[in-house]
Design a protein around this motif. Structure first.
Motif, short mmCIF file in Angstrom:
data_model
loop_
_atom_site.label_atom_id
_atom_site.label_comp_id
_atom_site.label_asym_id
_atom_site.label_seq_id
_atom_site.Cartn_x
_atom_site.Cartn_y
_atom_site.Cartn_z
N LEU A 45 -12.98 -27.45 -0.42
CA LEU A 45 -13.40 -26.98 0.83
C LEU A 45 -13.16 -28.10 1.85
O LEU A 45 -12.58 -27.65 2.97
CB LEU A 45 -15.09 -26.82 0.78
CG LEU A 45 -15.85 -26.71 1.78
CD1 LEU A 45 -15.48 -25.44 2.35
CD2 LEU A 45 -17.23 -26.95 1.72
N LEU A 46 -13.12 -29.36 1.43
CA LEU A 46 -12.67 -30.31 2.53
C LEU A 46 -11.03 -30.19 2.82
O LEU A 46 -10.84 -30.49 4.07
CB LEU A 46 -12.67 -31.72 1.89
CG LEU A 46 -14.17 -32.23 1.59
CD1 LEU A 46 -14.30 -33.57 0.74
CD2 LEU A 46 -14.83 -32.51 3.01
N ARG A 92 -9.82 -29.68 6.51
CA ARG A 92 -8.78 -30.34 7.13
C ARG A 92 -7.69 -29.38 7.73
O ARG A 92 -7.14 -29.92 8.77
CB ARG A 92 -8.31 -31.48 6.25
CG ARG A 92 -7.02 -32.16 6.65
CD ARG A 92 -6.17 -32.90 5.37
NE ARG A 92 -5.61 -31.69 4.64
CZ ARG A 92 -5.27 -31.94 3.35
NH1 ARG A 92 -5.45 -32.80 2.80
NH2 ARG A 92 -4.39 -30.66 2.86
N ASP A 93 -7.23 -28.50 7.02
CA ASP A 93 -6.21 -27.57 7.55
C ASP A 93 -6.55 -26.93 8.72
O ASP A 93 -5.74 -26.52 9.44
CB ASP A 93 -5.76 -26.58 6.30
CG ASP A 93 -5.21 -27.46 5.20
OD1 ASP A 93 -4.70 -28.49 5.29
OD2 ASP A 93 -5.20 -26.57 4.07
N GLU A 94 -7.70 -26.37 8.82
CA GLU A 94 -8.40 -25.77 9.78
C GLU A 94 -8.30 -26.77 11.30
O GLU A 94 -7.99 -26.27 12.27
CB GLU A 94 -9.62 -25.26 9.88
CG GLU A 94 -9.75 -24.04 8.85
CD GLU A 94 -8.96 -22.84 9.47
OE1 GLU A 94 -8.87 -22.71 10.57
OE2 GLU A 94 -8.34 -22.09 8.64
N LEU A 95 -8.69 -28.03 11.10
CA LEU A 95 -8.72 -28.90 12.31
C LEU A 95 -7.12 -29.14 12.53
O LEU A 95 -6.93 -29.29 13.67
CB LEU A 95 -9.35 -30.26 11.69
CG LEU A 95 -10.88 -30.10 11.55
CD1 LEU A 95 -11.50 -31.35 11.08
CD2 LEU A 95 -11.58 -29.81 12.85
N LYS A 96 -6.28 -29.16 11.64
CA LYS A 96 -4.87 -29.49 12.04
C LYS A 96 -4.44 -28.24 12.95
O LYS A 96 -3.54 -28.55 13.69
CB LYS A 96 -3.87 -29.44 10.90
CG LYS A 96 -4.05 -30.86 10.21
CD LYS A 96 -3.15 -31.19 8.97
CE LYS A 96 -3.46 -32.37 8.21
NZ LYS A 96 -2.29 -32.61 7.13
N LYS A 97 -4.85 -27.22 12.69
CA LYS A 97 -4.32 -26.13 13.44
C LYS A 97 -4.78 -25.98 14.80
O LYS A 97 -4.38 -25.40 15.59
CB LYS A 97 -4.95 -24.70 12.70
CG LYS A 97 -4.31 -24.42 11.57
CD LYS A 97 -4.72 -22.98 10.79
CE LYS A 97 -3.97 -22.76 9.62
NZ LYS A 97 -4.69 -21.58 8.91
N GLN A 98 -6.09 -26.58 15.03
CA GLN A 98 -6.50 -26.62 16.39
C GLN A 98 -5.87 -27.57 17.31
O GLN A 98 -5.23 -28.47 17.41
CB GLN A 98 -7.99 -26.99 16.47
CG GLN A 98 -8.74 -25.71 15.71
CD GLN A 98 -10.03 -25.96 15.49
OE1 GLN A 98 -10.77 -27.03 15.86
NE2 GLN A 98 -10.92 -24.98 15.13
#
Length: 123
Positions: free
Chosen positions: A112-113, A117-123
């Motif tokens: 989940l973490l 992290r991956d979603e935050l990198k995409k933004q």
């Protein structure tokens, strides 16, 4: 021709070939263990013990025509072979346990973490 094709598929499956190899190796290993018992263990351990009780040739023991010595000899041989196999398998299992287990995959929290992290990198 259908039966021949089915037989070919059966005979050349990995399981059948593995079984055949196992049987052949098992027979050879049986000879090794039998030799170990008959040529090493019996002369070193069993023969002195039999001489101490006065039964050097246990296979010749009989009572009223019943040759119980042959049976006792077979039982002693079986027990020796079983003990040697026990020791060999115990040693093999000990070697297996010493192998390092592969690390477990990430836990559900770690996954989940990583997704966050991956979603935050995409933004």
């Amino acid at each position: 021709m259908g039966m021949l094709k089915e037989f070919k598929e059966f005979a050349f499956k990995g399981n059948v070939i593995d079984l055949a190899v196992g049987v052949i190796i098992g027979a050879a290993f049986g000879k090794i263990v039998s030799s170990l018992v008959e040529d090493v263990i019996t002369p070193l351990l069993l023969n002195p013990a039999l001489k101490a009780v006065g039964a050097e040739n246990i296979a010749q023991l009989s009572w009223s025509g019943v040759k119980y010595g042959n049976f006792l000899s077979a039982v002693i041989s079986f027990l020796c072979i079983a003990f040697v196999l026990f020791l060999l398998i115990k040693g093999a299992n000990k070697l297996k346990k010493e192998e390092v287990a592969a690390p477990a995959g990430p836990s559900s929290t770690d996954k989940l973490l990583m997704e966050i992290r991956d979603e935050l990198k995409k933004q």
